[in-house]
Structures are given as structure tokens and as C-alpha cells.
Write a protein that holds these residues in place. Structure first.
Motif, PDB file in Angstrom:
ATOM      1  N   GLN A  39       9.244   7.429 -13.032  1.00 49.39           N
ATOM      2  CA  GLN A  39       9.197   5.972 -12.945  1.00 49.39           C
ATOM      3  C   GLN A  39      10.340   5.429 -12.083  1.00 49.39           C
ATOM      4  O   GLN A  39      10.151   4.500 -11.296  1.00 49.39           O
ATOM      5  N   GLU A  40      11.523   6.044 -12.236  1.00 52.34           N
ATOM      6  CA  GLU A  40      12.657   5.611 -11.422  1.00 52.34           C
ATOM      7  C   GLU A  40      12.414   5.915  -9.948  1.00 52.34           C
ATOM      8  O   GLU A  40      12.786   5.131  -9.070  1.00 52.34           O
ATOM      9  N   MET A  41      11.764   7.047  -9.683  1.00 57.40           N
ATOM     10  CA  MET A  41      11.446   7.412  -8.311  1.00 57.40           C
ATOM     11  C   MET A  41      10.476   6.397  -7.703  1.00 57.40           C
ATOM     12  O   MET A  41      10.622   5.982  -6.542  1.00 57.40           O
ATOM     13  N   HIS A  42       9.478   5.953  -8.479  1.00 52.57           N
ATOM     14  CA  HIS A  42       8.541   4.932  -8.002  1.00 52.57           C
ATOM     15  C   HIS A  42       9.256   3.607  -7.745  1.00 52.57           C
ATOM     16  O   HIS A  42       8.890   2.867  -6.811  1.00 52.57           O
ATOM     17  N   THR A  43      10.247   3.291  -8.561  1.00 56.97           N
ATOM     18  CA  THR A  43      11.007   2.055  -8.348  1.00 56.97           C
ATOM     19  C   THR A  43      11.739   2.092  -7.016  1.00 56.97           C
ATOM     20  O   THR A  43      11.714   1.120  -6.245  1.00 56.97           O
ATOM     21  N   TYR A  44      12.392   3.215  -6.732  1.00 56.88           N
ATOM     22  CA  TYR A  44      13.063   3.367  -5.448  1.00 56.88           C
ATOM     23  C   TYR A  44      12.061   3.302  -4.297  1.00 56.88           C
ATOM     24  O   TYR A  44      12.358   2.747  -3.225  1.00 56.88           O
ATOM     25  N   PHE A  45      10.879   3.855  -4.501  1.00 60.45           N
ATOM     26  CA  PHE A  45       9.847   3.826  -3.461  1.00 60.45           C
ATOM     27  C   PHE A  45       9.437   2.392  -3.137  1.00 60.45           C
ATOM     28  O   PHE A  45       9.340   2.010  -1.962  1.00 60.45           O
ATOM     29  N   ARG A  46       9.220   1.582  -4.157  1.00 56.24           N
ATOM     30  CA  ARG A  46       8.815   0.193  -3.928  1.00 56.24           C
ATOM     31  C   ARG A  46       9.928  -0.596  -3.238  1.00 56.24           C
ATOM     32  O   ARG A  46       9.669  -1.373  -2.313  1.00 56.24           O
ATOM     33  N   GLN A  47      11.174  -0.384  -3.678  1.00 50.28           N
ATOM     34  CA  GLN A  47      12.296  -1.093  -3.055  1.00 50.28           C
ATOM     35  C   GLN A  47      12.437  -0.717  -1.574  1.00 50.28           C
ATOM     36  O   GLN A  47      12.648  -1.578  -0.712  1.00 50.28           O
ATOM     37  N   ALA A  48      12.314   0.563  -1.302  1.00 53.44           N
ATOM     38  CA  ALA A  48      12.460   1.021   0.083  1.00 53.44           C
ATOM     39  C   ALA A  48      11.323   0.509   0.953  1.00 53.44           C
ATOM     40  O   ALA A  48      11.545   0.082   2.096  1.00 53.44           O
ATOM     41  N   CYS A  49      10.110   0.545   0.452  1.00 48.54           N
ATOM     42  CA  CYS A  49       8.951   0.122   1.247  1.00 48.54           C
ATOM     43  C   CYS A  49       9.054  -1.338   1.661  1.00 48.54           C
ATOM     44  O   CYS A  49       8.756  -1.708   2.805  1.00 48.54           O
ATOM     45  N   ILE A  50       9.485  -2.190   0.744  1.00 47.79           N
ATOM     46  CA  ILE A  50       9.578  -3.618   1.048  1.00 47.79           C
ATOM     47  C   ILE A  50      10.566  -3.862   2.188  1.00 47.79           C
ATOM     48  O   ILE A  50      10.295  -4.599   3.139  1.00 47.79           O
ATOM     49  N   SER A  51      11.722  -3.210   2.105  1.00 48.58           N
ATOM     50  CA  SER A  51      12.750  -3.422   3.125  1.00 48.58           C
ATOM     51  C   SER A  51      12.358  -2.795   4.464  1.00 48.58           C
ATOM     52  O   SER A  51      12.560  -3.393   5.528  1.00 48.58           O
ATOM     53  N   LEU A  52      11.786  -1.592   4.424  1.00 54.06           N
ATOM     54  CA  LEU A  52      11.440  -0.905   5.659  1.00 54.06           C
ATOM     55  C   LEU A  52      10.278  -1.573   6.379  1.00 54.06           C
ATOM     56  O   LEU A  52      10.219  -1.592   7.605  1.00 54.06           O
ATOM     57  N   GLN A  53       9.347  -2.125   5.627  1.00 53.99           N
ATOM     58  CA  GLN A  53       8.252  -2.855   6.260  1.00 53.99           C
ATOM     59  C   GLN A  53       8.762  -4.064   7.032  1.00 53.99           C
ATOM     60  O   GLN A  53       8.268  -4.373   8.122  1.00 53.99           O
TER      61      GLN A  53
END
Length: 472
Positions: free
Chosen positions: A243-257
């Protein structure tokens, strides 16, 4: 009282800097006369003539030609005050210390240079802030006794000298923390910078704020990689870690997009974003990101964008036609790229005359670059290409490629000293190049003759060694 002490310390150090600078600070001080500020006395022409006569023997004895000398950071002006003069000399002394890696002495002079922040002129004050920040961060990064507390104190001090540089200094601070292995502190710095607001300055620094968001997302990507590695090692699969890994994934995707919507070169951000999308099997999304990064006119021509796209297509098992199309564009940007050997192999598999012509052009363009002169792989491919063209009776393709290079390739590749150097590097390299040289230049070229001499010398040495062994 404190201000008086600082002023005395500043005057004493800068006076010392002035005395040293007048002797040997740099070449620009020796090539132009230094005027005392506020002096009404002019130098006479007779004195100039005497100086020229004294300098003439020095010029004659000089072993080096007259080279252009870079201008000092602060040039002397006719209206220079004593404050500006001492600041200029102190700054040049700091420069000398940096060039000679005298970090402790540079730090001492920098303490005195802080007084330039008292400038009344706003442009000069901003320039002084930038200079102090750049010099101070470099000194702290290189100083052997530098501590993390000193670094943090310095960056916090520079952030409070003016709001215009807050975001930039925060970003630099996070970079320094990353270099020293303080990942969590770097994340906290960027998180704090993300929430920074200061009236109109927030809108003026919108671009810098986007960079802050982008690097904050990239650190989330690095955290995602760390969690992915730790969760893969656990066979049971820790739910909280996933779950923590998915949280980091969502945070990274928003910024990188968001950062990929801006024109620029964003290689590490693209690689991270595609890596995450591939992990979650969003191959279509990853392909769209790479195509947009490679072909969208908003982004500048970037060879790495086509490298990433090609490697993705190769991982996904795409058709050779698609891979060739991407590599051709890469070859137009960088003809000497290492992936050109893969393009040569793909074109060779096609077997058509047009593909063979393009494969030969790839080899010629590759070997036009000096970095491939001693590549055994490239010359082996050329030798194999010659054999293939002879077998298919397409030797005219070789003649067409050689026509534009016959005036300079022999001197570039096939001289006597080339044979000696190639033989010392690799005998296989020598043998491959001999086949190419004999085909393009002729069997009697100096490279081929030198190769025969080297082979005879090698055989003679081998026979002498054998003879000595038999005697024993």
C-alpha cells in the motif's frame, strides 16, 4: 560593537588580499595598470615609456604566446569607492583560493565578503547574494571539515537574505543533502518548499515551483523503487508495504505528468515514469509517453528520447520495422551512436539491396568518427559486409560509399603508424582492417605492407623463442 569588529576584520583581511593581489593574484592585474580610486594624479607619458621598456625583455623571454585573459569578476571602474575596491579584491582572492583548493582560506575570506550584502543598490545586492550562495555552497561541499549542521545553517541563512531566491536555494539544498546521503532530509526540504507562498513572488517563481514539484515526485519514485525491492524479497507480501508503494506511485505520477507537459529535457523523469508504468503493465501508456517525448515538437531534439523508445520496443518484442524506424532517426541525430551496430544488424537481416546500401552507409558513418577507429566489432562488421557484397555481386554499393571518402580515409585509417598501433591493441583488429584496406585502397597500400612486416617480425620472434627452448 559586533559591527565594528566585523568591519575591522574585513578591512584587515581585504588589505592583505590587496597586497597579495598586487603581486601575483592573476594575469589580468599584470597586463593593465591599477589606479588608486579617488586619486587626482595622472601617470605621465615618460613613465609609460619606462614601463614599456622594462616589460619588453620580459615579453622576449616568455616561452608562451600571448593568450586571451578572462576578465575579472569585478572590473575596476573610474568611480570605484573604497568599499567596492576592497570587495573586488576580496572576491578575486576567493577565486584564487578556490582554483588552488585552499578551502579553509576561501572560507575565511568569504566571511569578510558577507559585508557586500549591505549594498544599497538592489541589482548589486542580488548579485552579491548569488555570488555568496554559489561560493559558499561550493566551499562547504569541498571543505574536508564541513559538517551537515554547517551546511543547513548556511542554506537557511541564504534563504532569509531575500525571497526571490528561496525556491532555487531550497532545490540546491536538497541536491546537497542527496549527495551526502541524507535522503529523508532532502524530501523534507522539498516538501517545505512546495508549501512556500509569498504574495506576488509566488506567481513570479511559478516555473521554479514546477521544478520543486517535479523533483519531489522523482524522490517519490526513488522511494517507490526502494519499497518495490523490499516487498519483492518478502514472499508473503507485506500488505502495508504494498500500500505504501502504491502511495509513492500515485505521488510520483502526479508530479511527473505535470513536468512532462513543459518543453525541456526530462530524461530521468521520463525513465522513472515509464519504469513505473511498465511495472503495473500499462504498456500502452508507457509507449505514448515515450512517443510524445521523442516526436512532439515541444521538446528539443534529444537522442536519448529515441534510445528510450527503441529499448522499450525491444523489450516489448515489437517488429523489426518499428525498431529500424526509431534507430534511423537516432542515426540522423548521432551517426556515431553505439546503437548503430544494432541498426546495421537489423538492416542486414532484411537482405534487400536497399537495406544493404543503408547498412553500408551506417558503417561508413560510424567509422567516420574517430571514437570508432579501433573498434574490432565495427571493422569485423565491415569485413563481413564486403564478403556479403561480393557474394551478391553488389560491389558497386561499396564504390558509391567510398567515392566521397577516398580523399581522406587513407590518411585517417590506413597509414603505417595506424598498423603499428592497431597491432599493439589487437591482432584481430589489424587483420580485419587489412581486408577492408586491401579492398578499398589496394593490396599495395602502406597499411597492408606494414601489416606484412609486422607479421614477419612476429614470426621471427616466435622462431627465436622456439630455437632457444630446443637448446635448453
Amino acid at each position: 560593537m559586533y559591527a565594528t569588529c566585523v568591519t575591522l576584520k574585513f578591512t584587515r583581511r581585504c588589505g592583505e588580499a590587496a597586497r597579495i593581489a598586487m603581486d601575483d593574484i592573476s594575469a589580468e592585474w599584470m597586463t593593465s595598470p591599477v589606479r588608486d580610486c579617488g586619486s587626482d594624479n595622472d601617470v605621465s607619458n615618460d613613465d609609460d615609456d619606462e614601463d614599456d621598456e622594462e616589460e619588453e625583455p620580459i615579453r622576449k623571454r616568455s616561452k608562451w604566446p600571448d593568450l586571451p585573459i578572462p576578465a575579472p569578476w569585478y572590473g575596476e571602474t573610474s568611480k570605484e569607492t573604497g568599499f567596492h575596491r576592497s570587495s573586488r579584491l576580496c572576491l578575486n582572492q576567493i577565486r584564487e583560493c578556490l582554483l588552488e583548493h585552499r578551502w579553509q582560506e576561501a572560507a575565511e575570506y568569504l566571511i569578510s565578503y558577507f559585508q557586500t550584502l549591505e549594498e544599497i543598490s538592489t541589482p548589486r545586492q542580488l548579485l552579491a547574494t548569488e555570488i555568496i550562495f554559489r561560493l559558499g555552497s561550493e566551499i562547504l561541499h569541498q571543505h574536508p571539515n564541513s559538517k551537515l549542521e554547517d551546511v543547513n545553517h548556511f542554506f537557511d541563512l541564504m534563504k532569509n537574505t531575500g525571497v526571490r531566491g528561496y525556491l532555487k536555494i531550497s532545490l540546491e539544498h536538497s541536491f546537497h543533502l542527496l549527495l551526502t546521503g541524507n535522503f529523508d532530509d532532502a524530501v523534507r526540504q522539498l516538501t517545505t518548499a512546495e508549501s512556500w507562498r509569498y504574495g506576488k513572488q509566488s506567481a513570479v517563481q511559478a516555473d521554479k515551483m514546477k521544478l520543486i514539484h517535479a523533483y519531489r515526485g522523482f524522490l517519490s519514485y526513488l522511494s517507490w523503487i526502494s519499497k518495490k525491492g523490499s516487498s519483492s524479497e518478502d514472499d508473503d507480501g507485506d500488505v502495508s508495504a504494498i500500500q505504501e508503494m502504491h502511495t509513492y506511485f500515485r505521488q510520483a505520477c502526479i508530479s511527473l505528468q505535470e513536468i512532462l507537459k513543459l518543453p525541456g529535457v526530462w530524461d530521468p523523469f521520463v525513465v522513472g515514469y515509464v519504469n513505473m508504468l511498465e511495472f503495473y503493465n500499462d504498456h500502452e501508456g508507457a509507449l505514448n509517453v515515450l512517443k510524445e517525448y521523442a516526436y512532439d515538437s515541444r521538446f528539443p531534439p534529444n537522442p536519448n528520447a529515441h534510445v528510450y523508445l527503441y529499448r522499450f520496443l525491444k523489450r516489448q518484442g515489437s517488429t523489426e520495422k518499428k525498431q529500424i524506424r526509431v534507430l534511423k532517426i537516432l542515426g540522423a541525430l548521432v551517426p556515431s551512436h553505439e546503437l548503430m551496430l544494432e541498426l546495421f544488424s537489423l538492416l542486414l537481416e532484411s537482405g534487400t539491396e536497399q537495406s544493404l546500401k543503408e547498412a553500408l552507409d551506417v558503417l561508413f558513418n560510424l567509422l567516420d568518427d574517430c571514437s570508432w577507429k579501433h573498434s574490432v566489432a565495427a571493422w569485423t562488421c565491415f569485413r563481413n559486409m564486403i564478403k556479403l557484397l561480393r557474394r551478391k555481386k553488389l560491389k558497386h554499393l561499396l564504390e558509391e560509399g567510398w567515392e566521397t571518402r577516398k580523399d581522406w580515409w587513407p590518411a585517417f585509417h590506413f597509414r603505417t603508424y595506424h598498423a603499428r598501433a592497431d597491432f599493439q591493441l589487437s591482432r584481430q583488429l589489424l587483420l580485419m582492417k587489412v581486408v577492408v584496406a586491401s579492398t578499398l585502397v589496394g593490396n599495395k597500400c602502406m597499411y597492408c605492407r606494414r601489416k606484412n612486416e609486422l607479421e614477419n617480425e612476429r614470426e621471427a620472434r616466435r622462431m627465436i623463442k622456439t630455437h632457444k627452448k630446443r637448446k635448453r
